[in-house]
Every structure is written in C-alpha cells, then in structure tokens.
Design a protein around this motif. Sequence first.
Motif, PDB file in Angstrom:
ATOM      1  N   PHE A   7       0.858  -1.317  -0.061  1.00 16.86           N
ATOM      2  CA  PHE A   7       0.053  -0.005   0.002  1.00 16.86           C
ATOM      3  C   PHE A   7       0.822   1.198   0.029  1.00 16.86           C
ATOM      4  CE2 PHE A   7      -2.014   3.407   2.429  1.00 16.86           C
ATOM      5  CZ  PHE A   7      -3.420   3.345   1.574  1.00 16.86           C
ATOM      6  N   VAL A   8       1.889   1.471   0.868  1.00 19.81           N
ATOM      7  CA  VAL A   8       2.736   2.475   0.974  1.00 19.81           C
ATOM      8  C   VAL A   8       3.631   2.716  -0.283  1.00 19.81           C
ATOM      9  CG1 VAL A   8       4.917   3.534   2.173  1.00 19.81           C
ATOM     10  CG2 VAL A   8       2.782   2.395   3.349  1.00 19.81           C
ATOM     11  N   VAL A   9       4.184   1.669  -0.916  1.00 19.98           N
ATOM     12  CA  VAL A   9       4.938   1.969  -2.299  1.00 19.98           C
ATOM     13  C   VAL A   9       3.916   2.256  -3.249  1.00 19.98           C
ATOM     14  CG1 VAL A   9       6.344   0.602  -3.753  1.00 19.98           C
ATOM     15  CG2 VAL A   9       6.806   0.114  -1.172  1.00 19.98           C
ATOM     16  N   ASN A  10       2.836   1.667  -3.462  1.00 24.07           N
ATOM     17  CA  ASN A  10       1.925   1.955  -4.419  1.00 24.07           C
ATOM     18  C   ASN A  10       1.395   3.154  -4.399  1.00 24.07           C
ATOM     19  OD1 ASN A  10       2.476  -0.666  -5.596  1.00 24.07           O
ATOM     20  ND2 ASN A  10       0.639  -1.498  -4.853  1.00 24.07           N
ATOM     21  N   ASN A  11       1.286   3.778  -3.176  1.00 24.59           N
ATOM     22  CA  ASN A  11       0.688   5.160  -2.911  1.00 24.59           C
ATOM     23  C   ASN A  11       1.672   6.082  -2.578  1.00 24.59           C
ATOM     24  OD1 ASN A  11      -2.221   4.592  -3.530  1.00 24.59           O
ATOM     25  ND2 ASN A  11      -1.812   3.025  -2.358  1.00 24.59           N
ATOM     26  N   ARG A  12       2.827   6.150  -2.813  1.00 28.42           N
ATOM     27  CA  ARG A  12       4.054   6.726  -2.303  1.00 28.42           C
ATOM     28  C   ARG A  12       3.855   8.248  -2.139  1.00 28.42           C
ATOM     29  NH1 ARG A  12       5.901   3.452  -6.252  1.00 28.42           N
ATOM     30  NH2 ARG A  12       6.896   4.335  -8.001  1.00 28.42           N
ATOM     31  N   ILE A  13       3.175   8.906  -3.353  1.00 23.46           N
ATOM     32  CA  ILE A  13       3.005  10.140  -3.637  1.00 23.46           C
ATOM     33  C   ILE A  13       2.195  10.700  -2.573  1.00 23.46           C
ATOM     34  CG2 ILE A  13       2.275  12.064  -5.217  1.00 23.46           C
ATOM     35  CD1 ILE A  13       3.231  10.347  -7.460  1.00 23.46           C
ATOM     36  N   LYS A  14       0.859  10.057  -2.518  1.00 27.64           N
ATOM     37  CA  LYS A  14       0.108  10.392  -1.516  1.00 27.64           C
ATOM     38  C   LYS A  14       0.396  10.148   0.038  1.00 27.64           C
ATOM     39  CE  LYS A  14      -3.730   8.829  -4.759  1.00 27.64           C
ATOM     40  NZ  LYS A  14      -5.091   7.948  -4.355  1.00 27.64           N
ATOM     41  N   ARG A 306      13.558  -0.522  -7.695  1.00 30.87           N
ATOM     42  CA  ARG A 306      13.746   0.386  -6.555  1.00 30.87           C
ATOM     43  C   ARG A 306      12.493  -0.074  -5.588  1.00 30.87           C
ATOM     44  NH1 ARG A 306      17.449   4.412  -6.722  1.00 30.87           N
ATOM     45  NH2 ARG A 306      18.595   4.817  -8.544  1.00 30.87           N
ATOM     46  N   THR A 307      11.470  -0.078  -6.353  1.00 33.48           N
ATOM     47  CA  THR A 307      10.084  -0.559  -5.596  1.00 33.48           C
ATOM     48  C   THR A 307      10.334  -1.763  -5.023  1.00 33.48           C
ATOM     49  OG1 THR A 307       9.236  -1.580  -7.451  1.00 33.48           O
ATOM     50  CG2 THR A 307       8.621   0.893  -7.399  1.00 33.48           C
ATOM     51  N   ILE A 308      10.999  -2.558  -5.478  1.00 29.32           N
ATOM     52  CA  ILE A 308      11.341  -3.932  -4.770  1.00 29.32           C
ATOM     53  C   ILE A 308      11.871  -3.806  -3.478  1.00 29.32           C
ATOM     54  CG2 ILE A 308      12.241  -6.340  -4.944  1.00 29.32           C
ATOM     55  CD1 ILE A 308      11.343  -6.465  -7.885  1.00 29.32           C
ATOM     56  N   GLY A 367       9.185   5.970  -0.047  1.00 25.44           N
ATOM     57  CA  GLY A 367       8.857   6.869  -1.606  1.00 25.44           C
ATOM     58  C   GLY A 367      10.306   7.405  -1.790  1.00 25.44           C
ATOM     59  N   LEU A 368      11.293   7.903  -0.584  1.00 24.09           N
ATOM     60  CA  LEU A 368      12.284   8.593  -1.135  1.00 24.09           C
ATOM     61  C   LEU A 368      13.323   7.789  -1.767  1.00 24.09           C
ATOM     62  CD1 LEU A 368      13.010  10.716   2.252  1.00 24.09           C
ATOM     63  CD2 LEU A 368      12.021  11.395   0.223  1.00 24.09           C
ATOM     64  N   ILE A 369      13.287   6.421  -1.245  1.00 21.60           N
ATOM     65  CA  ILE A 369      14.013   5.444  -1.820  1.00 21.60           C
ATOM     66  C   ILE A 369      13.793   5.054  -3.393  1.00 21.60           C
ATOM     67  CG2 ILE A 369      14.553   2.770  -1.800  1.00 21.60           C
ATOM     68  CD1 ILE A 369      14.246   2.924   1.250  1.00 21.60           C
ATOM     69  N   CYS A 370      12.553   5.104  -3.618  1.00 21.67           N
ATOM     70  CA  CYS A 370      11.880   4.828  -5.050  1.00 21.67           C
ATOM     71  C   CYS A 370      12.486   6.284  -5.901  1.00 21.67           C
ATOM     72  CB  CYS A 370      10.854   4.855  -4.994  1.00 21.67           C
ATOM     73  SG  CYS A 370       9.923   3.222  -4.297  1.00 21.67           S
ATOM     74  N   TRP A 371      12.525   7.353  -5.377  1.00 22.91           N
ATOM     75  CA  TRP A 371      12.700   8.608  -5.953  1.00 22.91           C
ATOM     76  C   TRP A 371      14.042   9.256  -6.234  1.00 22.91           C
ATOM     77  CZ3 TRP A 371       8.177  10.667  -2.701  1.00 22.91           C
ATOM     78  CH2 TRP A 371       6.978  10.282  -3.132  1.00 22.91           C
ATOM     79  N   ILE A 372      14.969   9.059  -4.981  1.00 26.52           N
ATOM     80  CA  ILE A 372      16.349   9.862  -4.891  1.00 26.52           C
ATOM     81  C   ILE A 372      16.993   8.515  -5.499  1.00 26.52           C
ATOM     82  CG2 ILE A 372      18.074  10.256  -3.498  1.00 26.52           C
ATOM     83  CD1 ILE A 372      16.069  11.401  -1.455  1.00 26.52           C
ATOM     84  N   PRO A 373      18.099   8.800  -6.555  1.00 27.81           N
ATOM     85  CA  PRO A 373      18.840   8.047  -7.012  1.00 27.81           C
ATOM     86  C   PRO A 373      20.078   7.347  -6.221  1.00 27.81           C
ATOM     87  CG  PRO A 373      19.514  10.263  -7.742  1.00 27.81           C
ATOM     88  CD  PRO A 373      18.284  10.260  -6.662  1.00 27.81           C
ATOM     89  N   ILE A 374      19.915   6.094  -5.966  1.00 29.49           N
ATOM     90  CA  ILE A 374      20.966   5.503  -5.033  1.00 29.49           C
ATOM     91  C   ILE A 374      21.559   4.383  -6.142  1.00 29.49           C
ATOM     92  CG2 ILE A 374      21.191   3.873  -3.119  1.00 29.49           C
ATOM     93  CD1 ILE A 374      18.357   4.878  -2.128  1.00 29.49           C
ATOM     94  N   ARG A 375      22.894   4.520  -6.199  1.00 27.75           N
ATOM     95  CA  ARG A 375      23.588   3.612  -7.055  1.00 27.75           C
ATOM     96  C   ARG A 375      23.627   2.225  -6.670  1.00 27.75           C
ATOM     97  NH1 ARG A 375      29.798   4.723  -8.188  1.00 27.75           N
ATOM     98  NH2 ARG A 375      30.128   3.665  -6.097  1.00 27.75           N
TER      99      ARG A 375
END
Length: 782
Positions: A7-14, A306-308, A367-375
Amino acid sequence: MERLADFVVNNRIKMAFVTMLMAFAVYAGIPNLKLDTDGRVFMAADNPDKILLDRFEQEFAKDDNLAIVIVPKDGEVFTPRTLGAIGAMTEELWNLPYVRLVNSITRFQNTYADGDMMVVEDLVPEPSMVTDAEAAAARAVALDRVEIRNSLINDDASATAISVIFRLPGVDLVTEIPDIISEAEPLLERYRADYPDITFKASGSVAVSQAFATASQRDGETLTPAMLVAMLVVVGVLLRSVTGSLLILILAALSALVSLGALGWTRVPINSATAVAPLMVITLAVASSVHVLSSVRQTMQQTSDRTIWARRALTDHGLGITVAVFTTAIGFLSLNFSISPPFRQLGNMVAGGMIGVWIFTIFLLPGLICWIPIRQKKDTASVDRMMVALGEFVIRNQKRLLVGIPVVIIAFAAGISQIKLEDDFLRYFDESFETRQATDLYETELGGLNVLEYSVETGVENGINSVAYLQKLDALSAFLRDQPEISHIRSLSDTIKRLNMNMNGDDPAYYRIPDTDEEASQFLFLYELSLGYGMDLTDQINVDRSSTRISAFVGYATTRQLLALDDKIQGWFDSNAPELKSPVTGQSHVYTMISARDVPSMLQGTTLALIFISFVIFLVLRNLKLGIVSLVPNLLPALMGFGLWGYMVGNVTLAVSIVVAMTLGIVVDDTVHFMLKYANARKRGDSAEDSVRYAFKSVGMALTVTSLGLVVGFAILGQSGFAVNRDMAQLTAITLAFALFVDFLFLPPLLIFLDRMKQMKISATPAALAALLSTGILAATL
C-alpha cells in the motif's frame, strides 16, 4: 507487513503528501518556543522541598543573587584605587533590573560607640576620596567583623565580593534573568577595561541559571553538528552510500523538528534539559532508518527495481521498527517518574518525536528510496561478510561464550558498588565557562556559595527578643562555626552581641547577648532605625518577629556532604534545643534533594518500563520465554555501563540518573530486531543455529552500523563542557557499546541453549545452568 508495504509503495506520492502535511501542522508550533533560563525549573511545584523553600522565602526573602568576585592583582583590597572601584561599582549595580539590595565592603553597616551614642554608617563613606589611613582603618575593622569575614572579605584582605540581591517578579522567567545578565556583562567588561589590575568575575544563582540555559545552546552550535556529521560519516562508510546518509539526515531532521513543534504547541518553554531532546530523536531516527537502508543494500544485490527495494525493506523490517519505536517511547515515557519537570518534559518530547520517526520511516522513506537515485551495488557489503563470520564464530564457541561472557558481565557490573551519589550543581560546567571560573575563585578566596538555610522559630510574636532564645541561637551559631565544612554563617545573634558591646562603650567584655529581653529589643530597634537605604533586616527577621533566619555557607560541597552536614546540625537541635528544631531548606538543599530523590524514582520508572517492554515483546513474538529472555540484553548493558562508570568515575549525578531510561530505548531497538528475526526463522522450522545465522545475516549489519555510528557520535558529545550533556553522552556511548557486545556474544548462545533445553527436555549441563543462573541473579539483584 506485506500488505502495508504494498500500500505504501503503490501510493507513495499520496503518503508523502499526507505525511508532510501532518508534519508541517506540528512544525507550526515551533515559533511558540522560548528559552527558560530559571534554574528553578528543575523544582516541581509539588516537590515538598520546593514547597518548604517557597514558604521560607515568603517568610524572609527570595535570594536570587550575583556575587561579583573582586581580586586585586597586588593582593590588597584596602587601597584607595581598589576601594574607589568597589564603591563606584556598588552604586552602578543598583541600576540593574529587579535589584533589592547591593552590599559590599564599602557599604557594610559599621557600628561603633561615640560617647553615649551608637553610630551606624558605611564602613567606607566616601570610597572615591578615601585616604591610605582611612583604608587601613577600614581594613582593621573589616577583618575584625565575624559578620563579613569569609563572605565580603577574606582573612588576608586579598579578595572581596559585591553581593547583589534581586527580587525577581516571577512573571516572565524567560526574560528576567537574561535582562539582568544583558546589563551586568557590559558593566563588568567596562570595569575590566578601566581596572586591568583588578580581576572581576560574576557567580551566584543568577549567573549559574544563565549558564544552565546557555550551555546546551553552546553545545548545539558546536558539538551537536559534529556529532551528527560523525554519525552520518560512519553510516555512509559502512553502508558505502552517500545517498543513504542523505536520506538519514532528512529523516533525522524532520523527526527532530516534530519534537520541537510538539513542545511549542504545549507553550512550555525549552530548558537546558529539554534542549537535548532533538538530539535524542535524531539518534533514534538514525537507528530506525539504518535498518531500512541496510535491507536496501542487501536487496540491490538481487534486483535493480527500486520499488522492490522499498517493499522488501518495509516487509522485512516494518514490524521490528514498529515494535522498537513503541518500546523506545515506553522507555522515554518512564522519565515521567522523575521528580524534576524538565526530565518529564524531555521524556514526553522524545516519545512524541518517536511518533514522527515511525511515520517518516514507514510512510515517507519508502517513497524517497524510489525517487532519490541510489547507486546499485551488486557486491556483498563487507559488514555483511563480517556478520556471517561472527555468526559462525558464536555458534562454534557457544558453550565457551555462555560460560565466559557472564564472568565478564559480573566483573564489569561489580563496579556498581563503587558508585556514590555525588552531585555539585555549581560545577556542572568545566573551566571553559566563566561562571565556573568565578565559582572556583569565590570558593577558593572567600567561602562557600552553597547555603543551608534554617528558620529558627520561637512560636510567639516578638519572641526573637527573648534572651533565652538568643542565647540558644548564639550556641547554634558557635556550633556551626566549629564545623570545618562551613566557611561563614549569618546569624542575628552576631548582630545583637555587637550592638550590646556598642551600647556599652565598645567594651569587649560586653560582646555577648544582652542581660534582658528589653535591652535586646531596644538595641535592635535603634539599629534598624539607623540602617542605610535597602539595608533593613527583613531578610533575617520575619514580619511578626517570631523567627530569625540562620544561613550556613559551604564551599566545594557535594550532595552527600551537604546531607551529612545537615544530619549533624539536626543532631545538635535534638541534643540542645529540640523546641527550636528547624528543617533545612535553601536552593542548594532543594537541588541536593532532587538528586537524592530522583535516583530511586527513576529506578521505579525504569523497572516498570522493562516490564512493559517485555510484555510488548511477548505479545509480538507470542512467546513468553523470549519475552522474559529479552530482559537480559535490555538490562545487562546498563549494569555493565554503570559498573564501568563506577570504576572510572565513581560519582552519579542527576544527569546520569536518567541514562538507564534513555539508553533503554536504543538498546531495546537492537534486541527487538535480533529476536524478531530469530523467532521468525524458528517459526518456519529452522534450527536454533540456523536461526542465529539468519538473524546475524538479516540485521547484523544494521545493528553494527547503528551502534558504531551512535557510539562515535555520543563520544563526541561527551567532550562537552556541560556535565549534563557530557556525563549523559559518555555513559550512553559506553552502554551502547556493551549492548552490541551482549546482543552479539551472549544473546545468541543463550537463545540456542534455551531452545536446546526445550527440544531435548533434559537437564542442562551444570556449567551452562550456572552461567544462566548467575546472570539472572545479577540482573534481579542489581
């Protein structure tokens, strides 16, 4: 947690939008924050010692003071130049806010006989025009007066002091003391510039209160940023991720602001104790977020999605983080057992901040993990490899560790026997603080700043004129002067004896209590009529003249010494004047009793917190045995830490008394994550050994990174010049290091041993039983 993770990952913007909306609503309280500079903030309104102090101050006077220490570099106070400076400063100090009285060697009310008359005048009437001969005469008088020796002047006249007494309205404690200091400091700087041959330093309760208020601010500007940077560097190096450190910084900052915003909404001013709350929240935010980022570091070896990464981190560690945050909040809420309001507020602030930590970690960090580039790094982290090796080492040597580690634990914990309750509020600051320099100078050159106050009651109106009463008061004064700890006393009996001598032609044979009540009453009445402006005796005699105040000044005294001294004084009352017996009071005593009362109160709170935490772990694991076993790694680090503190330092201050409750939250974090992973592996059928391997592999890196980062950070804060922060940080660093030691080297062998007992249903080996029993006895007894 899998559904919540999806739920959190799928609705990360909200989730991010709602989370930040809630956060800014809390942050809106930050502008309401004010700094409370009153040292009495540590005294609760319902504190019986505070109630007695309030009653005493209503009867006599509230003595918030500045003690200006003056030491001429030529070693002589009684020179025209030095007396001129003292006289001028005395007059200028009357212009400070809220002044009730300014007393100095030049303004001391000297009494002497002039024929049939008694003269009362300033010791140095015209300080700006004094001659060498007049200065020498004043010196002789001053050194002969027991009323001011070792108070306003020392034995060799090489140092003096100006005493400024304030009557604070108590309406706006946030501004009253800073207003005084803001005017006093420029005045002192001007005199230092005009008289470079004279040392001027300010101590006293007003200066100490201001130092309390500014000490944490000073650390906040220097050591706290260094501590945060050090923690982030350690975490970044061990995780090999700069971005990871950035994410931790974001979460830590957002969480710390929650604690400040929550306090702002309550309209409670921030003080020297609650000023460290954001720092506590930052450390706990680091601990929670490292678990998520450690999982990300492990998952990225298998996929680049990243979502995983975010989903698996939340699935694997969400429950552990939730339990850890909840139990940590319980630990800090146990500070509500403290008798000191600032520590209660500290506990509530951190508990509120923990809510922010949980919300940001669960709902924003994915959400930050999905958006911010992590090598992406596909190689196994070096810390992970170390944890696998450590797990194998522990399993191979489980029997040796199960027997040997308790010996180490007992050796460290035995140091608790060396601990004494020794607190000195005047020396909560190191020598880098001018207040500490002034306090040491005053107590070295003049006498004590700790004051034991007694209201000696007669029980009848005008009873203080009774010769029988005055004789007993004089006997008490003589007893107090005979005590080596006491540098000076202030007693009405000294004044009465001096007046009797003056009224009898200054004949030394009459330096005694008058023969009749009428004489005592008349002499005192004439004296009071003759006193200069502001020099009345209302701070020594109550309104209906049924009681007088006697003050004993004690230098370089700790809580134990002050309590022991009062025991001797109470013993004198019991043996010589039981009808006059008076309980001790004064600011020094109230602070002393806060330390003495707070330690047992905090032990009660910590014990209750441990029971609640074990119950929570039992509910989550649904395993009574593991719930009870969790007490071992939660309690032993504190015992070892205090034991080592006993060997190294030996003294426990008020600040140290809250460390158990504070570190309990961080220690529980490690224990919860390790035991949850172990219990999950056992539930799916893994052996005890394989479950330990899984726990080391899953959370070993996170526990190591968190602990090392926090130990390094607190070690830096331990360099503070403010004892509250320094002692707390040093003992916290020690306790966290011991927590990692116990979690890695004692908890796994203990879990394997208990599982083996259950499965085999046979008696354990004598050695293993002895190890377990000894640890249990140690924990239960201490």
